[in-house]
Design a protein around this motif. Structure first.
Motif, PDB file in Angstrom:
ATOM      1  N   GLN A  74     -65.425  -5.406  12.567  1.00 58.89           N
ATOM      2  CA  GLN A  74     -65.829  -6.600  11.823  1.00 58.89           C
ATOM      3  C   GLN A  74     -64.628  -7.502  11.563  1.00 58.89           C
ATOM      4  N   MET A  75     -63.479  -6.869  11.289  1.00 57.86           N
ATOM      5  CA  MET A  75     -62.246  -7.619  11.074  1.00 57.86           C
ATOM      6  C   MET A  75     -61.867  -8.404  12.330  1.00 57.86           C
ATOM      7  N   ALA A  76     -62.003  -7.763  13.488  1.00 57.01           N
ATOM      8  CA  ALA A  76     -61.654  -8.423  14.748  1.00 57.01           C
ATOM      9  C   ALA A  76     -62.570  -9.615  15.017  1.00 57.01           C
ATOM     10  N   ILE A  77     -63.831  -9.489  14.665  1.00 56.95           N
ATOM     11  CA  ILE A  77     -64.760 -10.605  14.838  1.00 56.95           C
ATOM     12  C   ILE A  77     -64.316 -11.800  13.991  1.00 56.95           C
ATOM     13  N   ALA A  78     -63.811 -11.513  12.783  1.00 56.07           N
ATOM     14  CA  ALA A  78     -63.411 -12.584  11.866  1.00 56.07           C
ATOM     15  C   ALA A  78     -62.005 -13.106  12.134  1.00 56.07           C
ATOM     16  N   LYS A  79     -61.080 -12.232  12.576  1.00 60.04           N
ATOM     17  CA  LYS A  79     -59.675 -12.601  12.690  1.00 60.04           C
ATOM     18  C   LYS A  79     -59.177 -12.754  14.119  1.00 60.04           C
ATOM     19  N   GLY A  80     -59.940 -12.295  15.087  1.00 56.58           N
ATOM     20  CA  GLY A  80     -59.488 -12.369  16.468  1.00 56.58           C
ATOM     21  C   GLY A  80     -59.281 -13.797  16.923  1.00 56.58           C
TER      22      GLY A  80
END
Length: 247
Positions: A74-80
């Motif tokens: 979920q972090m990667a979806i938001a921060k990628g």
């Protein structure tokens, strides 16, 4: 890519929280390492066949992996900052929601107690990625940490699949094999994986104490953390999630 030292001075990827457990629900050591004291020992006879120590630990490992890789996805979806990193994040959350649903379904049938938190080492990976600002540092740490951990567990999946006599564990290993290979592939497709570093970490894993690689004992009566999945299953062979809940 960053490295930190454990409380014992061992160098390893991502860091780990200094948590000492007073008691362990899972006698064998879990996490990236695989050093079970007696993997072939039968710990239960179930309707799906005998359950060995290695079988039980594998079920717990799959659960613990989802408890940290799902929020990191979920972090990667938001921060990628690249489409490939965002896509990799979507594969993580989808794949682990599907695996988690399987684990929660079979655990009662096998008599396996599931953790509600990942191991301190895995919590350290989450902390590392949480502290990264959006940008190239996050993208690189994400791709390399996840490539190392998936590469490390891949051989364990294969060994369980080839040796277990329990039909439920065998089916879980089939699903995990497909999911882990998918996650390895999407990490490599980011173009950020440093294979020299990754292969060194996989072949020379740190010797961490049991307290750092074992999930905490679940609090009695606490609701089970659920990695929920919406109808969209575009990024997984099985399902795709929205967010963790307790139920």
């Amino acid at each position: 890519m960053r490295f930190t030292r454990s409380s014992t001075g061992t160098l390893f990827v991502g860091g780990a929280l200094g948590l000492t457990l007073a008691a362990l629900a899972y006698p064998a050591v879990l996490g990236v390492q695989n050093v079970s004291s007696s993997p072939s020992r039968i710990v239960a006879q179930t309707s799906a066949g005998p359950l060995t120590e290695a079988d039980r630990d594998f079920v717990v490992k799959v659960r613990a992996a989802g408890l940290w890789e799902y929020p990191v996805g979920q972090m990667a979806i938001a921060k990628g900052t690249s489409p490939a990193v965002v896509t990799a994040g979507r594969h993580l959350v989808a794949g682990h929601a599907a695996l988690d649903a399987t684990v929660r379904r079979i655990a009662p049938q096998l008599g396996v107690t599931l953790p509600n938190l990942p191991s301190p080492q895995q919590q350290g990976f989450v902390s590392t990625l949480t502290s990264d600002s959006r940008g190239t540092r996050f993208d690189s740490d994400f791709a390399n940490i996840l490539r190392i951990t998936h590469g490390s567990i891949f051989n364990t999946v294969a060994k369980i699949r080839s040796t277990t006599r329990n039909t439920l564990v065998r089916a879980l290993a089939d699903q995990a094999n497909t999911t882990v290979l998918d996650h390895i592939s999407v990490m490599e497709k980011t173009g950020l994986v440093n294979f020299d570093t990754v292969l060194f970490q996989e072949t020379t894993p740190p010797k961490l104490p049991a307290s750092e690689v074992t999930p905490p004992v679940p609090v009695p009566g606490a609701p089970t953390v659920v990695l929920t999945a919406p109808p969209d299953n575009a990024f997984s062979p099985s399902a795709s999630p929205t967010g963790p809940t307790a139920g």
